[in-house]
Scaffold this motif. Structure first.
Motif, mmCIF file in Angstrom:
data_model
loop_
_atom_site.group_PDB
_atom_site.id
_atom_site.type_symbol
_atom_site.label_atom_id
_atom_site.label_comp_id
_atom_site.label_asym_id
_atom_site.label_seq_id
_atom_site.Cartn_x
_atom_site.Cartn_y
_atom_site.Cartn_z
ATOM 1 N N HIS A 259 19.143 14.159 0.901
ATOM 2 C CA HIS A 259 20.587 14.022 1.047
ATOM 3 C C HIS A 259 21.297 14.539 -0.205
ATOM 4 O O HIS A 259 22.299 15.239 -0.116
ATOM 5 C CB HIS A 259 20.966 12.562 1.323
ATOM 6 N N SER B 7 12.671 15.308 7.554
ATOM 7 C CA SER B 7 13.982 14.751 7.213
ATOM 8 C C SER B 7 15.041 15.724 7.705
ATOM 9 O O SER B 7 14.935 16.923 7.494
ATOM 10 C CB SER B 7 14.062 14.601 5.690
ATOM 11 N N CYS B 8 16.031 15.216 8.382
ATOM 12 C CA CYS B 8 17.007 16.167 8.956
ATOM 13 C C CYS B 8 17.803 16.884 7.881
ATOM 14 O O CYS B 8 18.229 18.009 8.080
ATOM 15 C CB CYS B 8 17.968 15.507 9.934
ATOM 16 N N CYS C 178 15.233 9.558 11.507
ATOM 17 C CA CYS C 178 14.655 8.221 11.345
ATOM 18 C C CYS C 178 15.675 7.140 11.618
ATOM 19 O O CYS C 178 15.346 5.975 11.705
ATOM 20 C CB CYS C 178 14.132 8.062 9.934
ATOM 21 N N GLY D 140 20.560 8.330 8.666
ATOM 22 C CA GLY D 140 21.610 9.257 8.247
ATOM 23 C C GLY D 140 23.007 8.800 8.601
ATOM 24 O O GLY D 140 23.196 7.847 9.363
ATOM 25 N N CYS E 16 11.559 11.863 2.081
ATOM 26 C CA CYS E 16 12.914 11.358 1.936
ATOM 27 C C CYS E 16 12.858 9.859 1.672
ATOM 28 O O CYS E 16 12.180 9.130 2.395
ATOM 29 C CB CYS E 16 13.692 11.644 3.223
ATOM 30 N N PHE F 278 14.966 7.618 2.156
ATOM 31 C CA PHE F 278 15.536 6.808 3.236
ATOM 32 C C PHE F 278 14.535 6.703 4.381
ATOM 33 O O PHE F 278 14.324 5.639 4.940
ATOM 34 C CB PHE F 278 16.832 7.420 3.749
ATOM 35 N N CYS F 279 13.940 7.849 4.719
ATOM 36 C CA CYS F 279 12.967 7.831 5.804
ATOM 37 C C CYS F 279 11.848 6.837 5.494
ATOM 38 O O CYS F 279 11.381 6.126 6.379
ATOM 39 C CB CYS F 279 12.341 9.213 6.010
#
Ligand code: SF4
Ligand code: SF4
Ligand code: SF4
Lengths: 268, 762
Positions: free
Chosen positions: B585, B635-636, B673, B676, B710, B712-713
């Motif tokens: 991010h 991860s996007c 995930c 986001g 990531c 966050f993931c």
């Protein structure tokens, strides 16, 4: 309905303990980098309470935010303005520094008289840094006003204020004539998030700054010299843990030794 | 007269999209899919439609002068008198279509005229490949083939008809196109594409009525367009059959074989009296023609307009990363923040609503919808479109009369809150799946975030969790309320070089890398590996602050700009040129969004740098580890938004004894995930949590662990494993790691893999 809300700026109570340290000799909290000063959360709820009371009353009237503190305390006032208060007053002078609850209340009371006594004076139940919770009541005493503390709700009705107080075993409903001092507890509900337009307007608003002289106060009455509470020591409590393993050959022996230890420590 | 051959850059013969970094929105073709070759063939064929169809026409036309009248041919306007009526109807048709489009255009024009035409080459290329070439449509094989059938059939039959008309104008005695072998070929092509069109219509009907999908139901539009087209094709064949039966089959049966479908029809009506057939033919001919014109008229009023609007929208779509949100410039001077009224949208955003064809692909790939949460990007677009049709037209009418825009609109529903519900807006992960899948290049994310902006900045109306996250960001400069850590806690006991301005890279740890228990060890691993490889880097430690990504995705653009400007001042003040980010991010924000605010840096994600180090042999994973099977979660913000899929996989492939298996949704089709768009800090509503869905997919691969790059993931996966495998013994559960952790384990401490290269700073 007119209201004055008194607010205090404190070090962010969400700051992790690890970020603080204390200079024990100087009896001061060493300000760590990255710890931002914020408005005392209870005081933010006090602003919220003032706004809700005014909304319920039809929306007319002036809400003023008053704070005693250094330059940075302006931000705490601006937070209140952004939420919807109309005017800001700051008591800012080196002579105010080092005071206690008494000197603070004295200065605030003078300032309130100067602004003009409103229908309600609202405080947070306590400041989240020193947790004393006395300034509101002292101001009430100085101004000769009734005071109701630790409120979870308040409503204006027929010139009275009906409140619900948080007490140890429940709630207490009482009413008081106006003008009165209210102190607001966290049960009152979350303070609103300001709209961006209000934040921008608040940023442009002027905050009136007064010194002791403006309030007719003698520097000897206020700040460190006027303080009645004397601090003897300031330190961080130490949290120590010791871990001891009980060694023995069999489980029974271990259990016996453990029981003996616990009895020794008066835990069983 | 002949249709011109396409000029300029031909949309074929270019390198595969994946190799071209200048347009990251076109992901590379999915590699290891079994149907890969078929799909590629179909795709190339499809993309080339705009080329081969005109070429075929051109070929026929240029061959015209050699025609002889005595070969196989047919009588033009056989059996029909008064066909000039048709020509008279044409202007009417044009007027109807223009009227329909103009009515919509009036609505588009109430928006803000904020058009961008930067990078025209990228836009043009996308318009040709994606708009005319239907590249995106072909991502879904069934729908792609269906669309290709219908589209090519319409195009070819249109040309076939045009050719007939042209032929009619040629002086009969000198030049004829449609005679001889050419006529026979022409007949065959016409019949073939009529049949192809019918197949396409059949597939579309099956798609809607026989095995309908759950996310949407066919509308009146669908019935009109498909019904009309089907009827048009069927009547076309009947007409042909009648003509053959009455004028051709007796004398020139061998010509008739070249119209196989017509021939079959002719045989079928062989017993009918000629006079009756001729009468039927005449009536049907007129029906067919009026139907054709009416069907073309649908262009002005239904989604059929996509055949012009979709290529236009492909051109208008912003050429940059889908991870970039538009900047609100001069935010202090705005009259409103974000979008709460139709007129706050840009004209392009309003235009886009009319481009949507209700295909449902965006919703099919939306993680929120997949988890049964209250968001469907298709419905966001469609509901806004309906609203624009009703309220937008009234607003446009007010403006045209010079009245206040909201005149008489007190009864109109509230756009943000009633038409589009708050919880739908909050459920968006800004993952980009919808934007990537949309065959007509609609950009959902800016539209959704614009409405969030209004909720947060105008109305201060948001879930408590969002409010508390934003307040924490404001006060503490990070979103992790209640963390017991400072930004330097993770550095305890590790010799981490601080940024001096002399080093090559700034390693930007980020709030999550520094403040979250589970992520701190990952951060420490990165530092150890960078040191081991002798990379010259430093960290800002306590000087770091949030780059603003959460604030921006949560709709508080103002807070984003304050945070970003503060951080840019720190970075520029420290002389930072190259940044390695820990978090995808942060990577996306620095790379795609900071340039708008004057922050220009060379930005790498840690996986890219580590891949390079492994490749150069500066980090050599040691053999001897136990065998493990690992699946990788994209991860996007690294993948879809920035087209980086392979670096983490390449690292994994270098770890001995590690087998990499893919989940069915991987790379550009990877499923978010769930974290986001600020959802990391929100409560989810709906049937399931997105992370549970994703963890179940990872478990299905049979892998021992899932890994990602990531922070966050990692947290989302751990939480997901906790709930999906609640009853499973902890040691048996799916492991969750950052790729860096696996690499770290494969590189035992104190064994530098290589000499620190020269030039490495302290
Ligand atoms: S960005 Fe992702 S979560 Fe948001 S609507 Fe699109 S697909 Fe759904
Ligand atoms: S927005 Fe795009 S993907 Fe979604 S339904 Fe409309 S056309 Fe299809
Ligand atoms: S945490 Fe990872 S998968 Fe989830 S939204 Fe962010 S980048 Fe996408």
């Amino acid at each position: 309905m007119d209201a004055i809300v008194c607010v205090k700026q404190i070090p962010d109570p969400e700051t992790p303990a690890a970020a603080f340290s204390v200079d024990e000799a100087a009896m001061r909290v060493v300000e760590a980098p990255g710890v931002s000063p914020v408005i005392n959360p209870f005081d933010q709820q006090a602003v919220e309470a003032a706004l809700r009371l005014r909304e319920a009353d039809g929306g007319a009237g002036t809400i003023s935010v008053l704070s005693l503190g250094p330059d940075s305390a302006r931000d705490a006032i601006k937070t209140g303005l952004a939420m919807g208060a109309d005017e800001g007053y700051q008591l800012n002078d080196p002579a105010f520094e080092g005071g206690d609850a008494w000197t603070t209340a004295l200065a605030l009371a003078k300032a309130i008289e100067k602004i003009g006594l409103p229908d309600v004076l609202i405080f947070g139940r306590q400041a989240a840094d020193l947790d004393q919770g006395t300034v509101g009541s002292i101001v009430a005493e100085l101004l000769g006003l009734p005071s109701v503390t630790v409120l979870r709700s308040a409503e204006l009705a027929d010139g009275e204020i009906r409140v619900s107080r948080v007490v140890a075993d429940g709630f207490e409903s009482i009413s008081t004539p106006t003008p009165a001092v209210l102190t607001i507890s966290n049960e009152f509900g979350d303070p609103r998030y300001p709209q961006l337009r209000q934040i921008m307007q608040a940023a442009r608003k002027q905050v009136t700054v007064w010194t002791p002289a403006d309030l007719g106060l003698d520097p000897g009455e206020i700040g460190a010299t006027g303080a009645r509470v004397k601090m003897h020591a300031l330190y961080q409590p130490r949290n120590e843990t010791e871990c001891e393993f009980i060694e023995a050959d069999t489980a029974e022996e271990k259990a016996g030794l453990l029981a003996a230890k616990l009895r020794e420590a008066k835990l069983v | 007269m002949p249709p011109a051959a396409p000029r300029g850059p031909l949309p074929i013969g270019r390198p595969a999209a994946g190799g071209c970094p200048s347009h990251p929105e076109d992901p590379p073709p999915p590699t290891p899919v079994r149907r890969g070759r078929l799909r590629r063939t179909v795709k190339i064929g499809g993309i080339a439609v705009p080329i081969w169809v005109p070429l075929a026409g051109l070929g026929l036309v240029t061959a015209a002068e050699t025609g002889r009248i005595d070969g196989p041919h047919r009588e033009l306007f056989f059996n029909i008198a008064d066909f000039w009526v048709l020509y008279a109807l044409l202007p009417l048709l044009v007027a109807v279509v223009v009227y329909g489009v103009a009515r919509r255009a009036r609505v588009w024009r109430i928006g803000r005229p904020d058009f961008h035409f930067d990078q025209p080459r990228v836009r043009l290329r996308r318009m040709l490949r994606g708009g005319a070439g239907t590249e995106r449509v072909l991502r879904d094989p069934y729908a792609g083939v269906m669309h290709l059938c219908i589209m090519s059939s319409i195009l070819v039959l249109f040309l076939v008809t045009a050719l007939l008309a042209i032929d009619d104008y040629l002086p009969d005695d000198k030049v004829r196109i449609l005679v001889g072998d050419r006529y026979l070929g022409y007949s065959l092509v016409g019949d073939l594409f009529g049949l192809i069109g019918l197949i396409g219509v059949g597939m579309a009907v099956a798609h809607r009525w026989v095995r309908p999908r759950t996310t949407w139901l066919p509308s009146t539009e669908d019935k009109l367009i498909l019904g009309g087209l089907g009827l048009l094709l069927v009547t076309g064949f009947l007409l042909e059959g009648f003509r053959i039966q009455t004028s051709e089959i007796a004398e020139h049966r061998d010509w008739s074989y070249w119209s196989p479908v017509g021939f079959v029809v002719a045989l079928a009506v062989g017993g009918v009296e000629t006079a009756a057939l001729l009468a039927a033919h005449k009536a049907l001919w007129w029906f067919h023609m009026v139907l054709a014109l009416s069907w073309i008229g649908l262009l002005g009023f239904t989604k059929l307009n996509h055949l012009a609007l979709a290529p236009a929208n492909a051109f208008l779509k912003s050429p940059g990363s889908s991870g970039k949100l538009p900047l609100i410039a001069n935010i202090e001077e705005q009259e409103h923040f974000g979008v709460s009224q139709l007129e706050h949208f840009t004209q392009k955003q309003l235009f886009e609503l009319d481009v949507c064809v209700r295909c449902g692909r965006c919703t099919d790939h939306c993680p929120a919808d997949i988890a049964g949460q209250p968001l469907s990007p298709m419905h966001i677009i469609q509901d806004l479109k309906t609203y624009a049709t009703d309220v937008g037209e009234r607003k446009a009418g007010n403006l045209a009369r010079g009245a206040p825009i909201d005149d008489g609109l007190d009864d109109a529903p509230v756009m943000v809150g009633e038409v589009i519900r708050d919880e739908s807006l909050w459920a968006c992960r800004t993952c980009g799946a919808c934007v990537q899948e949309c065959p007509v290049f609609i950009e959902h994310i800016p539209t959704i975030v614009d409405m969030r902006r209004s909720l947060v900045m105008e109305e201060a109306r948001m879930p408590d969790t969002v409010q508390s996250t934003l307040e924490t960001l404001e006060r503490q400069g990070h979103p992790w309320r209640g963390t017991p850590h400072t930004r330097e806690s993770w550095m305890d006991g590790l010799d981490v070089p601080r940024w001096t301005g002399e080093q090559e890279y700034l390693y930007f740890v980020g709030c999550t890398g520094a403040l979250v228990d589970r992520v701190q060890p990952i951060t420490r691993s990165v530092v150890r590996l960078l040191r081991e490889a002798g990379v010259s880097f430093g960290v800002l430690a306590g000087q770091e602050s949030c780059n603003g990504d959460p604030a921006r995705r949560l709709g508080n653009e103002y807070l984003f700009q304050i945070l970003a400007e503060g951080l840019i001042a720190t970075l520029d003040g420290g002389g930072v040129k190259k940044i390695v980010t820990h978090c995808p991010h942060c990577f996306n924000t620095f790379k795609n969004e900071y340039p708008d605010l004057g922050g220009h840096y060379e930005v790498l994600h840690h996986s890219t740098l580590l891949e390079r180090l492994v490749e150069e042999g500066r980090l050599r994973p040691k053999p001897g580890a136990a065998a493990q099977t690992v699946t990788f979660h994209d991860s996007c913000y690294l993948g879809r938004h920035n087209n980086l899929y392979e670096a983490p996989r390449n690292i994994l492939k270098q770890i001995p004894n590690l087998t990499l298996v893919e989940m069915p949704r991987n790379r550009e089709r990877g499923l978010c995930c769930g974290a986001g768009g600020g959802n990391m800090w929100m409560e989810e509503q709906g049937r399931a949590r997105v992370n549970e869905v994703r963890v179940a997919e990872a478990l299905d691969t049979g892998a021992d662990s899932a890994c990602t790059v990531c922070p966050f993931c990692v947290q989302m996966f751990e939480a997901g494993v906790g709930s999906v495998q609640m009853g499973t013994d902890e040691s048996q559960r799916l492991g969750v790691f950052d790729v860096v952790e696996l690499l770290d384990v494969a590189l035992p401490e104190g064994e530098p893999a290589a000499e620190p290269p020269s030039g490495a700073a302290p």
